[in-house]
Design a protein around this motif. Structure first.
Motif, short mmCIF file in Angstrom:
data_model
loop_
_atom_site.label_atom_id
_atom_site.label_comp_id
_atom_site.label_asym_id
_atom_site.label_seq_id
_atom_site.Cartn_x
_atom_site.Cartn_y
_atom_site.Cartn_z
N LEU A 150 1.08 -1.24 -0.09
CA LEU A 150 -0.22 -0.05 0.18
C LEU A 150 0.57 1.19 0.11
O LEU A 150 0.70 2.17 -0.92
CB LEU A 150 -1.03 0.09 1.58
N PHE B 160 -6.51 -2.41 0.59
CA PHE B 160 -7.19 -1.66 1.63
C PHE B 160 -7.51 -2.71 2.51
O PHE B 160 -8.57 -2.75 3.76
CB PHE B 160 -7.79 -0.07 0.99
N MET C 200 -7.61 5.45 1.31
CA MET C 200 -7.32 4.15 1.48
C MET C 200 -5.62 3.79 1.84
O MET C 200 -5.47 3.26 2.75
CB MET C 200 -7.26 3.52 0.51
N ARG C 201 -4.92 4.87 1.39
CA ARG C 201 -3.42 4.25 1.69
C ARG C 201 -3.42 5.45 2.72
O ARG C 201 -2.64 4.55 3.56
CB ARG C 201 -2.68 5.53 0.56
N GLY D 247 -5.43 2.84 5.06
CA GLY D 247 -4.96 1.59 5.70
C GLY D 247 -3.60 1.34 6.18
O GLY D 247 -3.37 0.55 6.90
#
Length: 217
Positions: free
Chosen positions: A21, A38, A179-180, A183
């Protein structure tokens, strides 16, 4: 007893997902790949952090379960819109892929439903939306820009009830940066808690790669 423990293998799994990620394998399908990584981190971490439910036992049969549960306790003290989570409250502008393409989208306000939500409430709600929704709860979020024959995938739109049997539907716009960031932070919390902050544990499994991945025939 010697050997590699289940906790070490579990740590390696989430640590590898975080690594992909943070420094993703090269692909032109960046949004799709990010969503896949994610989602896996979210589902795994949430399920493990909620071990013991709302009434954890006074003595855990497995001490690793206690470490996993500690992740949830940390999430309770932080809002999902505050650092380090920083869930987007405005839609990000699109970056022009070609010089002759149109101007960036205006930064519309989004995610007002989550401004006062704690990180643990957000993680649970999103996991439920991903895993428990009967019907269409997740849609691709895309925008037209410039070329009329193309549309740009920018994230995902999730609509799901605030709680079980609630008539209140929450509306989330989830972008790649969210999401990055979320996550990676969730995976980091999980791995740190699972290892107990033991650098030897992390070096043995991470740096020395004691856990290798099999290839099937």
């Amino acid at each position: 007893m010697g050997g590699i423990s289940n906790a070490q293998v579990e740590w390696a799994l989430i640590n590898r997902l975080k690594a992909m990620l943070d420094d993703p394998p090269k692909t032109k399908f960046n949004i799709t790949q990010t969503f896949s990584l994610f989602s896996t981190i979210l589902l795994w971490s949430k399920n493990r952090a909620w071990v013991g439910g709302y009434n954890p036992p006074p003595a855990w049969p497995d001490p690793i379960d206690a470490r996993a549960h500690a992740v949830r306790q940390q999430l309770q003290n932080e809002r999902i819109v505050d650092p380090p989570w920083l869930l987007s409250l405005h839609e990000p502008a699109l970056v022009s892929v070609k010089k002759d393409q149109g101007a960036a989208l205006a930064a519309a306000e989004v995610n007002a439903d989550f401004q006062n939500m704690s990180a643990d409430q957000f993680v649970k709600w999103l996991r439920d939306a991903f895993g428990h929704g009967d019907g269409r709860t997740i849609r691709p979020l895309h925008r037209h820009k410039g070329d009329a024959e193309k549309t740009w995938l920018i994230g995902f739109e999730i609509r799901f009830q605030a709680s079980i049997n609630s008539p209140n539907i929450l509306h989330l716009h989830l972008y790649e940066a969210d999401m990055r960031r979320i996550g990676s932070r969730l995976a980091d919390l999980f791995c740190t808690s699972l290892s107990g902050g033991n650098k030897y544990f992390e070096e043995e499994i991470g740096t020395k790669e004691r856990v290798t991945e099999a290839k099937t025939a």
